[in-house]
Structures are given as structure tokens and as C-alpha cells.
Enzyme design. Structure first.
Site, short mmCIF file in Angstrom:
data_model
loop_
_atom_site.label_atom_id
_atom_site.label_comp_id
_atom_site.label_asym_id
_atom_site.label_seq_id
_atom_site.Cartn_x
_atom_site.Cartn_y
_atom_site.Cartn_z
N SER A 147 -3.45 -11.32 1.30
CA SER A 147 -2.58 -12.09 0.41
C SER A 147 -3.14 -12.27 -1.00
O SER A 147 -2.98 -13.33 -1.62
CB SER A 147 -2.21 -13.45 1.03
OG SER A 147 -1.45 -13.23 2.20
N GLY B 66 -0.87 -10.41 4.69
CA GLY B 66 0.60 -10.37 4.63
C GLY B 66 1.28 -11.70 4.89
O GLY B 66 2.49 -11.74 5.14
N GLU C 21 -11.35 -9.15 5.60
CA GLU C 21 -9.91 -9.44 5.61
C GLU C 21 -9.58 -10.33 6.82
O GLU C 21 -9.33 -9.81 7.92
CB GLU C 21 -9.11 -8.14 5.71
CG GLU C 21 -9.27 -7.21 4.53
CD GLU C 21 -8.06 -6.31 4.38
OE1 GLU C 21 -7.45 -6.34 3.31
OE2 GLU C 21 -7.71 -5.60 5.34
N GLY D 115 -2.72 -5.27 -0.42
CA GLY D 115 -1.59 -4.65 0.25
C GLY D 115 -0.31 -4.88 -0.54
O GLY D 115 0.00 -4.18 -1.51
N GLY D 116 0.45 -5.89 -0.14
CA GLY D 116 1.77 -6.17 -0.73
C GLY D 116 1.80 -6.18 -2.25
O GLY D 116 2.70 -5.59 -2.87
N TRP E 28 -1.37 1.06 0.19
CA TRP E 28 0.10 1.11 0.27
C TRP E 28 0.62 1.14 1.70
O TRP E 28 1.82 1.15 1.93
CB TRP E 28 0.62 2.33 -0.51
CG TRP E 28 0.46 2.19 -1.99
CD1 TRP E 28 0.12 1.06 -2.68
CD2 TRP E 28 0.64 3.21 -2.99
NE1 TRP E 28 0.07 1.31 -4.03
CE2 TRP E 28 0.39 2.63 -4.25
CE3 TRP E 28 0.98 4.56 -2.94
CZ2 TRP E 28 0.48 3.34 -5.45
CZ3 TRP E 28 1.07 5.29 -4.12
CH2 TRP E 28 0.81 4.68 -5.37
N LYS E 29 -0.31 1.18 2.65
CA LYS E 29 0.07 1.18 4.08
C LYS E 29 1.17 2.22 4.34
O LYS E 29 1.11 3.32 3.78
CB LYS E 29 0.48 -0.23 4.53
CG LYS E 29 -0.59 -1.27 4.17
CD LYS E 29 -0.37 -2.60 4.83
CE LYS E 29 -1.50 -3.55 4.43
NZ LYS E 29 -1.46 -4.83 5.11
N HIS F 141 -9.10 -0.82 9.81
CA HIS F 141 -8.20 -1.87 9.32
C HIS F 141 -7.67 -2.64 10.53
O HIS F 141 -7.44 -2.05 11.59
CB HIS F 141 -7.06 -1.25 8.52
CG HIS F 141 -6.25 -2.29 7.79
ND1 HIS F 141 -5.30 -3.06 8.43
CD2 HIS F 141 -6.27 -2.70 6.50
CE1 HIS F 141 -4.77 -3.90 7.55
NE2 HIS F 141 -5.34 -3.70 6.38
P1 PGA Z 1 -1.90 -7.97 1.93
O1 PGA Z 1 -2.64 -6.85 2.81
O2 PGA Z 1 -2.49 -7.93 0.56
O3 PGA Z 1 -0.44 -7.58 1.96
O4 PGA Z 1 -2.15 -9.29 2.62
C1 PGA Z 1 -4.02 -6.61 2.65
C2 PGA Z 1 -4.48 -5.54 3.61
O5 PGA Z 1 -4.02 -5.52 4.77
O6 PGA Z 1 -5.31 -4.70 3.26
#
Ligand code: PGA
Length: 242
Positions: free
Chosen positions: A207, A171, A165, A228-229, A9-10, A93
Site C-alpha cells: 500500500s 493491496g 511486505e 503494486g497498485g 505490475w503483477k 512474492h
Molecule cells: P500494493 O502491492 O502496492 O498494491 O500493496 C505491493 C506488492 O504486492 O508488491
């Protein structure tokens, strides 16, 4: 074999929104055949832990300090994370490597400190667009692995997880082609096994969405996803989990 699906969830949610989303995940995403983990921010971690207790959901942190205790103002100890019920901690990260200048030495210290508390580190590695375009992605990933895993020792394969990643995919809405992720994950597995003497799980992140998750999970060397998103909405993450 179970895949490992991680919601990162950052710093995207308020404390209240983190709690509400954890409750919604617990209520609406049930009986997955996969292993499910939520990584909220530090502040929300104890309350999210209470929400998830007794469910199939596990808890993870988004980082963890390089020592168990000591004079490290602002840091959070892996010992405390473990006591709160965290099973995993994301380490290295790319956002921390970039904005907080974390390097291999910092990251390997964090991995060792997490392992000492039996917290499973999720080491993130990934090339930038420049390395990809120059055909140097594998060389860059090997070097990241060598530095981040320097002196790291694990007893069993499940003690550590790696997440591939690529930075250009995080993102951006432009995920890597699943077949390519499978090939690079296989490369990372082989490289990491040379260093660790064990074959660890390698996830893909960048993504990931409900639309592409199934294609990634169909790859035999993609052992799970770091999301993430798409982990900020219950319905979207539910589709990823199912
Ligand atoms: P994202 O982020 O799914 O929004 O691209 C992934 C991450 O940074 O772990």
C-alpha cells in the site's frame, strides 16, 4: 544513496496496456535520482525491454525458474530473462507463496538459479496479520529468511535485495507506519547479514502511495519501495519517484 523504486505490475495489465504504460513512464518520468525498475508480466517483457532500451529504466521479472534449463513445462529461465535485459527478478512474492504454494525450498532454488545468471533476486518476506497480532512477526520473518536463504551465497552486497511486505498491508490501503517499517527493515538487514555475511538492501512494500512514499524513503533502513497498485498510473508513480 540512491533508493530502488520498483513497479510491480503483477497480472493487472493487457499486453497493449503494458506497452503503453512503459512508453508513458519512459516519456514522463525522467532524470530521477533514484534507481527505477519496471516488472511487467512475462509476455510483455521483451516488448517492454525494447521500449526501455537506452533509458534510465531497468527491467525486472516477477518470478524466475529454479533452474537455467530443463524439463520444466511452463517455467521461464533466469538465463533467458538475463538475455532479454532483465536486471532483477522478484522471488517468493507472498501471492506466489499463497496461491502457488511456493515454500522456502522452492524459493531458495530460484534465488540460486537467478544468482547463477547474475540476475539480482528481490526476495519478498512478510508476516501475516495473525503473526503481527500475536507479537510473532520477527520470529516469522527470521524463519522465512532462514528457509529462503538456505545455502544462498552472494559475492557482494548488491547481488541480492530483500523486500519487506507485510501481507496485511498488500493491496489493502493500510500501509505499515513508516517508523515501524524502518525498525523491521533494520531487523531484516541484521538477520540477513548473519546468513549472507553481507548487508543487503531492504525495501518496503504494501500500500505504498504518492502520499506516503516520501515518509518511507526518509527512513534510513528503507532502501527503496516495491509498489503494486500505485505503479499502474504514470502520475502517481511519478510522484513516488520524485
Ligand atoms: P500494493 O502491492 O502496492 O498494491 O500493496 C505491493 C506488492 O504486492 O508488491
Amino acid at each position: 544513496m540512491k533508493k530502488l523504486l520498483i513497479a510491480n505490475w503483477k497480472m493487472q495489465l493487457s499486453y497493449q496496456d503494458s506497452l503503453a504504460l512503459a512508453k508513458s513512464f519512459r516519456k514522463k518520468i525522467k532524470k530521477s535520482t533514484n534507481e527505477l525498475v519496471i516488472c511487467p508480466d512475462y509476455l510483455s517483457l521483451p516488448a517492454v525491454a525494447a521500449v526501455l532500451k537506452g533509458s534510465q529504466w531497468q527491467l525486472g521479472a516477477q518470478d524466475s525458474a529454479g533452474a537455467a534449463t530443463g524439463a520444466y513445462t511452463g517455467e521461464v529461465s533466469p538465463a533467458n530473462l538475463k538475455k532479454l535485459g532483465a536486471a532483477y527478478a522478484i522471488i517468493g512474492h507472498s501471492e506466489r507463496r499463497e496461491h502457488l504454494h511456493e515454500n522456502g525450498a522452492v524459493i531458495s532454488a530460484k534465488i540460486k538459479a537467478a544468482l547463477a545468471q547474475r540476475l539480482v533476486p528481490i526476495l519478498c518476506v512478510g508476516e501475516r496479520l495473525i503473526e503481527k497480532e500475536n507479537g510473532e512477526a520477527k520470529k516469522y520473518l527470521s524463519e522465512q529468511l532462514r528457509l529462503s536463504l538456505k545455502g544462498v551465497k552472494i559475492k557482494k552486497s548488491s547481488d541480492l535485495v530483500i523486500a519487506y511486505e507485510p501481507l496485511w498491508a498488500i493491496g489493502t490501503g493500510h500501509a505499515i507506519i513508516p517508523l515501524e517499517a524502518g525498525l523491521i527493515n533494520n531487523f531484516i538487514k541484521t538477520q540477513a547479514a548473519k546468513i549472507l555475511g553481507k548487508t543487503v538492501r531492504v525495501l518496503y512494500g504494501g500500500s505504498v502511495s504518492a502520499a506516503n512514499a516520501g515518509l518511507f524513503l526518509a527512513e534510513k533502513d528503507v532502501d527503496g519501495l516495491l509498489v503494486g497498485g500505485a505503479s499502474l498510473k504514470t502520475e502517481e508513480f511519478k510522484r513516488i519517484c520524485s
